[in-house]
Scaffold this motif. Structure first.
Motif, PDB file in Angstrom:
ATOM      1  N   ASN A 275      19.423  14.558  15.398  1.00  0.00           N
ATOM      2  CA  ASN A 275      18.536  15.568  15.964  1.00  0.00           C
ATOM      3  C   ASN A 275      18.826  15.813  17.448  1.00  0.00           C
ATOM      4  O   ASN A 275      18.748  16.946  17.914  1.00  0.00           O
ATOM      5  CB  ASN A 275      17.076  15.140  15.781  1.00  0.00           C
ATOM      6  N   LEU A 276      19.176  14.760  18.207  1.00  0.00           N
ATOM      7  CA  LEU A 276      19.432  14.941  19.640  1.00  0.00           C
ATOM      8  C   LEU A 276      20.648  15.836  19.871  1.00  0.00           C
ATOM      9  O   LEU A 276      20.692  16.610  20.833  1.00  0.00           O
ATOM     10  CB  LEU A 276      19.600  13.589  20.331  1.00  0.00           C
ATOM     11  N   HIS A 277      21.662  15.718  18.985  1.00  0.00           N
ATOM     12  CA  HIS A 277      22.832  16.588  19.108  1.00  0.00           C
ATOM     13  C   HIS A 277      22.461  18.033  18.802  1.00  0.00           C
ATOM     14  O   HIS A 277      22.948  18.967  19.446  1.00  0.00           O
ATOM     15  CB  HIS A 277      23.941  16.123  18.158  1.00  0.00           C
ATOM     16  N   VAL A 278      21.585  18.208  17.828  1.00  0.00           N
ATOM     17  CA  VAL A 278      21.166  19.556  17.443  1.00  0.00           C
ATOM     18  C   VAL A 278      20.321  20.188  18.546  1.00  0.00           C
ATOM     19  O   VAL A 278      20.430  21.393  18.818  1.00  0.00           O
ATOM     20  CB  VAL A 278      20.401  19.521  16.108  1.00  0.00           C
ATOM     21  N   GLU A 279      19.500  19.384  19.200  1.00  0.00           N
ATOM     22  CA  GLU A 279      18.701  19.906  20.313  1.00  0.00           C
ATOM     23  C   GLU A 279      19.608  20.432  21.419  1.00  0.00           C
ATOM     24  O   GLU A 279      19.388  21.520  21.977  1.00  0.00           O
ATOM     25  CB  GLU A 279      17.790  18.803  20.852  1.00  0.00           C
TER      26      GLU A 279
END
Length: 295
Positions: A275-279
């Motif tokens: 999720n952090l990469h997608v953010e």
């Protein structure tokens, strides 16, 4: 806002700040030219770029230009003189009446200055407060300044900071990296825009490109500039590349596909996508969209 609290990024961070050009407030031709330059934002300057005997004229020219408009989607900051000078209070009153996007205060060392200015802004007034971070005391108090009311951004004043620190010039800016990082950390913790300082040798394209790349990699939103010839390099370096955009789209797509399958992570080209990469990817895509809207 208490020091250390995280503030949701305001509308200012939704706007690109790749290139922020200083324009001398006493030069009517420069102010007119600014309406057509490919800058994301302009600093209409009443302070360093204006001689003492031209301060009143510059104040009138700048506030008239802000009221007249015609700057398109460029954001306008008015840099006033320090409030303890003979021009500062009149500058502040004129800027508040003109209602630019931001009022930029020089040599901010403590949050009390921001609080004083914020208290003078009427409720619902559109202008936000910006701080020049250009003194050792200001850097040491960066978190408190960032948490002051009505704040929207930091502008690094690297020339004054280097003078006060007694540093020597180095292309890698090693003597300034701690101060740059501390201001950037404080700005990000408070959800503020943070702009890197100027590059003085405006005809040195290679040097400017290297310093823009360093600032971009550190996390700055953009670069303050002293000459229009610097705009193209700053706009290019601080914009997402085609490769970065392609990766961002692929990461979002892979993660959404994994979520549809009930998975919490995805794998893209042998690398985990969480999720952090997608953010980060979505923020990159949003920046590209904002830049596209500028043109």
């Amino acid at each position: 806002m208490r020091c250390g609290a995280t503030r949701t990024p305001g509308a200012g961070r939704m706007h690109p700040y790749r290139s922020v050009l200083y324009m001398p407030g006493s030069n009517p031709r420069a102010l007119e030219k600014a309406r057509s330059l490919p800058a994301d934002a302009l600093i209409l300057d009443l302070e360093d770029a204006v001689a003492p005997d031209a301060k009143g004229t510059a104040r009138d020219l700048v506030t008239a230009a802000v009221r007249e408009g015609g700057f398109g989607k460029r954001r306008l900051l008015v840099r006033i003189n320090a409030l303890d000078t003979e021009w500062g209070r009149a500058d502040l009153e004129a800027a508040i009446a003109a209602r630019p996007h931001g009022i930029l205060l020089p040599k901010v060392s403590r949050p009390e200055l921001i609080e004083t200015v914020a208290a003078g802004l009427p409720e619902g007034h559109p202008s936000r407060v910006w701080a020049m971070m250009e003194t050792p005391e200001g850097v040491l108090n960066a978190a408190a300044i960032a948490g002051a009311p009505r704040m929207e951004g930091f502008v690094l004043g690297t020339n004054d900071l280097a003078k006060d620190l007694g540093t020597r010039h180095r292309p890698d800016r090693l003597p300034l990296l701690h101060a740059l990082s501390q201001c950037l950390l404080a700005a990000r913790a408070a959800g503020l825009v943070c702009l890197d300082g100027v590059y003085n040798a405006f005809r040195d394209e290679a040097g400017l490109e290297a310093e823009c790349a360093q600032g971009r990699d550190m996390g700055f939103d953009g670069k303050t500039l002293i000459h229009p010839v610097q705009l193209e390099i700053a706009n290019r370096i601080f914009a997402p590349s085609e490769e970065e955009l392609a990766l961002a789209r692929a990461q979002v797509a892979a993660f959404e596909e994994a979520q549809a399958k009930g998975l919490g992570v995805a794998v893209l080209d042998g690398r985990i996508v969480e999720n952090l990469h997608v953010e980060t990817a979505r923020r990159t895509l949003a920046k590209a969209d904002a830049i596209a809207r500028m043109s």
